[in-house]
Write an enzyme that holds these catalytic residues in place. Structure first.
Site, PDB file in Angstrom:
ATOM      1  N   ASN A 162       0.805  -1.228   0.000  1.00 24.53           N
ATOM      2  CA  ASN A 162       0.000   0.000   0.000  1.00 24.53           C
ATOM      3  C   ASN A 162       0.838   1.279   0.000  1.00 24.53           C
ATOM      4  OD1 ASN A 162       0.687  -0.565   2.713  1.00 24.53           O
ATOM      5  ND2 ASN A 162      -1.007   0.669   3.451  1.00 24.53           N
ATOM      6  N   GLU A 261       4.133  -4.515  12.322  1.00 23.05           N
ATOM      7  CA  GLU A 261       3.136  -3.454  12.112  1.00 23.05           C
ATOM      8  C   GLU A 261       2.020  -4.096  11.312  1.00 23.05           C
ATOM      9  OE1 GLU A 261       3.435  -0.661  13.527  1.00 23.05           O
ATOM     10  OE2 GLU A 261       5.568  -0.530  13.988  1.00 23.05           O
ATOM     11  N   CYS A 295      -3.313   1.376   6.677  1.00 27.75           N
ATOM     12  CA  CYS A 295      -3.528   0.691   7.954  1.00 27.75           C
ATOM     13  C   CYS A 295      -4.162   1.630   8.971  1.00 27.75           C
ATOM     14  CB  CYS A 295      -2.208   0.153   8.484  1.00 27.75           C
ATOM     15  SG  CYS A 295      -0.943   1.423   8.605  1.00 27.75           S
ATOM     16  N   GLU A 472       7.840   1.091  16.202  1.00 27.93           N
ATOM     17  CA  GLU A 472       8.858   1.616  15.308  1.00 27.93           C
ATOM     18  C   GLU A 472       8.786   3.138  15.366  1.00 27.93           C
ATOM     19  OE1 GLU A 472       8.429  -0.371  11.465  1.00 27.93           O
ATOM     20  OE2 GLU A 472       9.089  -2.266  12.335  1.00 27.93           O
TER      21      GLU A 472
HETATM   22  P1  NAD Z   1       0.415  -9.242   3.487  1.00 27.75           P
HETATM   23  O1  NAD Z   1       0.528  -9.667   4.896  1.00 27.75           O
HETATM   24  O2  NAD Z   1      -0.383 -10.068   2.565  1.00 27.75           O
HETATM   25  O3  NAD Z   1       1.849  -9.130   2.808  1.00 27.75           O
HETATM   26  C1  NAD Z   1       2.851  -8.284   3.332  1.00 27.75           C
HETATM   27  C2  NAD Z   1       4.209  -8.817   2.932  1.00 27.75           C
HETATM   28  O4  NAD Z   1       4.412 -10.074   3.568  1.00 27.75           O
HETATM   29  C3  NAD Z   1       4.368  -9.072   1.431  1.00 27.75           C
HETATM   30  O5  NAD Z   1       5.681  -8.742   1.050  1.00 27.75           O
HETATM   31  C4  NAD Z   1       4.138 -10.573   1.329  1.00 27.75           C
HETATM   32  O6  NAD Z   1       4.754 -11.167   0.214  1.00 27.75           O
HETATM   33  C5  NAD Z   1       4.779 -11.048   2.611  1.00 27.75           C
HETATM   34  N1  NAD Z   1       4.301 -12.343   3.105  1.00 27.75           N
HETATM   35  C6  NAD Z   1       3.070 -12.889   2.955  1.00 27.75           C
HETATM   36  N2  NAD Z   1       3.024 -14.092   3.572  1.00 27.75           N
HETATM   37  C7  NAD Z   1       4.248 -14.304   4.121  1.00 27.75           C
HETATM   38  C8  NAD Z   1       4.819 -15.345   4.876  1.00 27.75           C
HETATM   39  N3  NAD Z   1       4.113 -16.443   5.212  1.00 27.75           N
HETATM   40  N4  NAD Z   1       6.097 -15.247   5.271  1.00 27.75           N
HETATM   41  C9  NAD Z   1       6.811 -14.142   4.968  1.00 27.75           C
HETATM   42  N5  NAD Z   1       6.333 -13.111   4.238  1.00 27.75           N
HETATM   43  C10 NAD Z   1       5.057 -13.182   3.832  1.00 27.75           C
HETATM   44  O7  NAD Z   1      -0.122  -7.737   3.519  1.00 27.75           O
HETATM   45  P2  NAD Z   1      -0.502  -6.820   2.272  1.00 27.75           P
HETATM   46  O8  NAD Z   1      -1.799  -7.291   1.713  1.00 27.75           O
HETATM   47  O9  NAD Z   1       0.675  -6.682   1.382  1.00 27.75           O
HETATM   48  O10 NAD Z   1      -0.691  -5.398   2.984  1.00 27.75           O
HETATM   49  C11 NAD Z   1      -1.871  -4.968   3.565  1.00 27.75           C
HETATM   50  C12 NAD Z   1      -1.824  -5.151   5.066  1.00 27.75           C
HETATM   51  O11 NAD Z   1      -0.726  -4.433   5.603  1.00 27.75           O
HETATM   52  C13 NAD Z   1      -3.050  -4.605   5.763  1.00 27.75           C
HETATM   53  O12 NAD Z   1      -3.458  -5.502   6.744  1.00 27.75           O
HETATM   54  C14 NAD Z   1      -2.550  -3.319   6.400  1.00 27.75           C
HETATM   55  O13 NAD Z   1      -3.266  -2.888   7.522  1.00 27.75           O
HETATM   56  C15 NAD Z   1      -1.157  -3.714   6.750  1.00 27.75           C
HETATM   57  N6  NAD Z   1      -0.347  -2.526   6.949  1.00 27.75           N
HETATM   58  C16 NAD Z   1       0.004  -2.199   8.226  1.00 27.75           C
HETATM   59  C17 NAD Z   1       0.737  -1.039   8.453  1.00 27.75           C
HETATM   60  C18 NAD Z   1       1.123  -0.659   9.842  1.00 27.75           C
HETATM   61  O14 NAD Z   1       2.007   0.178   9.972  1.00 27.75           O
HETATM   62  N7  NAD Z   1       0.512  -1.205  10.873  1.00 27.75           N
HETATM   63  C19 NAD Z   1       1.132  -0.246   7.380  1.00 27.75           C
HETATM   64  C20 NAD Z   1       0.753  -0.621   6.098  1.00 27.75           C
HETATM   65  C21 NAD Z   1       0.019  -1.767   5.886  1.00 27.75           C
END
Ligand code: NAD
Length: 498
Positions: A162, A261, A295, A472
């Protein structure tokens, strides 16, 4: 195949991994298609990483730590970081166009949000790390103790789609400031902007192998291989709550340091004594910025019943002013969702929700008829949603806002805190005591009073409950990326008295 990628000089000829200072294909030779969301067009094919590529990246990072980088001083690193920040600003326009093309977010948001913040991350940590001090203490017996920071070694960074460059740099800058080497796995949906950063890191003087990128998928692939790698000391992860749970389990045998996060389900809470016009404008912004894919989004609106009609009318009014369209067009204020698959998920929530008793769609709930190509979805507001509904309890991560009414503070708090998430909220009131009471009782890592999304890099960032683990930002990130060592030196007088 480069397709439209020729317009981005910072990108390499092939969209590969970046290991040991070189762009290299996957050892398996496999690639995956990168699709730009608006208008759904193939946008280069990318190396598909696996465990062997992660091994190579971790080995390159260890080699870099064994070289001059491992002996670098904080001041030397600070100079490099500052230069990176300057180069990001210099190439801001190209990076912003790249980010917009890869994500579908409006160009103005990329330029003034993502890219500006990416530069700020490097500049901020350049300053902060240059002014660190060690804690020292002289004991009663005269022994001189110093607790000092050391790098953790090789750290893994895993980022979502995102805010691709912004979140990658949010982790990269403190990890480098603290003298670590990095293996970064960007989200598979947005692999490009961090690749474009690599020539800038090299131009700023960062030695080869200090930052490595392995492209690819998460589960049972590059991401998981990074998490399970015994040569990686820590994982800083931003992504979904469910993925965080998975990573925690997968990392357990190697006992890594973890920072998470995770997801959120933020709310804008408007009390009757608020400046309703301002609150409504901010609430619409909180719900729909970056197509609601934030998020920290205020995806729930809680309004005190006596001003419910007025506040909702004003939020609707602000929503109607959103200009949905071509992300690269100057006037656009809302672009495309990240992919058609993601839009399908968002629509699934809305379509199920609108069948729930009492739910009314106040606006949106459709693919805009004028934008059939791409992953566009209208900003959507639903009222009459029960607290138990999946619309309230789950993170939709799209342009969907639910509205609920409350009568008093206790009721507002019950609604606000009544999900498994605890990342952020905004409280709108002109009563400072109420604002502080609400802020104290909100189980949220970030509370804004009369505003939304105001961030200062000095402050702690992170979520309570299922929204995260650790914090963080500012010193917190430097602490995460540090190991601490206490060295106790006997002074001559003390030795003689033994
Ligand atoms: P996601 O969890 O699907 O993927 C995030 C990353 O993790 C990607 O690079 C993905 O390839 C990797 N990944 C997925 N499964 C994995 C595994 N089993 N082992 C290691 N890596 C793995 O999330 P997304 O759909 O890319 O992003 C959206 C999510 O991110 C939402 O839930 C949003 O709230 C969250 N987000 C949180 C913050 C925060 O600061 N709290 C900021 C931005 C986004």
């Amino acid at each position: 195949m480069r397709n439209g990628l020729d317009q981005f000089p910072l990108l390499p000829q092939q969209l590969d991994h970046y290991i040991g200072g070189r762009f290299v294909p996957s050892q398996s030779g496999e690639r995956f298609a990168n699709v730009a969301p608006a208008p759904d067009q193939a946008f280069g094919d990318v190396a598909l990483g696996a465990a062997a590529d992660v091994d190579a990246a971790v080995a390159a990072a260890h080699e870099a730590m064994a070289g001059p980088w491992g002996r670098s001083t904080a001041a030397e690193r600070a100079r490099i970081l500052r230069k990176v920040g300057d180069l990001i600003v210099e190439h801001g326009e190209e990076l912003a166009r790249l980010e917009t093309t890869d994500t579908g977010k409006p160009m103005a948001e990329s330029l003034t949000g993502d890219i500006a913040r990416a530069a700020a991350n490097f500049r901020f940590y350049s300053e902060l790390s240059a002014h660190q001090s060690a804690a020292s203490y002289v004991g009663e017996d005269g022994t001189h103790h110093v607790s000092r920071r050391e790098p953790l070694g090789v750290v893994g960074l895993i980022t979502p789609w995102n805010l691709p460059l912004y979140l990658a740099t949010w982790k990269l800058a403190p990890a480098l400031a603290q003298g670590n080497a990095v293996v970064l796995k960007p989200a598979e949906l947005t692999p490009l902007s961090v690749l474009a950063l690599m020539p800038l890191l090299a131009a700023a003087g960062l030695p080869k192998g200090v930052v490595n990128i392995v492209q690819g998928l998460g589960a049972e692939s590059a991401g998981e291989a990074l998490v399970q790698h015994t040569g990686v000391s820590a994982i800083s992860f931003t992504g979904e709550t469910g993925t965080g749970e998975h990573i925690m389990r997968a990392a357990a045998p190697t006992l890594k340091k973890l920072s998470f996060e995770l997801g959120g389900k933020g709310a804008s809470v408007i009390f009757a004594d608020a400046d309703i016009e301002h609150a409504a404008f901010q609430a619409a912004r909180a719900a729909f910025r970056n197509q609601g894919q934030v998020c920290l989004a205020g995806s729930r609106l809680l309004v005190q019943r006596s001003v419910y009609a007025e506040a909702v009318a004003r939020v609707l009014d602000a929503t109607m002013k959103i200009k949905l369209g071509d992300p690269l067009a100057e006037q656009t204020t809302m672009g495309s969702l990240i992919s058609r698959e993601h839009r399908q998920k968002v629509m699934g929530y809305v379509d199920a929700g609108r069948r729930e008793p009492g739910v009314e769609v106040l606006c949106g709930g459709r693919v805009p008829p004028s934008l059939p190509i791409g992953a566009f979805y209208e900003p959507t507001i639903l009222s009459g949603v029960r607290q138990e509904s999946r619309l309230i309890q789950e993170e939709i991560f799209g342009p969907v806002l639910t509205v609920q009414a409350f009568d008093n503070e206790d009721e507002a708090l019950a609604l606000l805190n009544g999900t498994k998430f605890g990342l952020s909220c905004s409280i709108y009131t002109q009563d400072i005591d109420r604002a502080q009471r609400m802020a104290s009782r909100a189980r949220m890592g970030l509370v804004w009073i009369n505003t939304w999304f105001v961030r200062d890099l000095h402050t702690a960032f992170g979520g309570m409950k299922r929204s995260g683990l650790g914090r963080e930002g500012g010193q917190y990130s430097l602490d995460f990326f540090s190991d601490f060592k206490t060295i106790s030196t006997a002074v001559a007088a003390h030795k003689r008295s033994l």
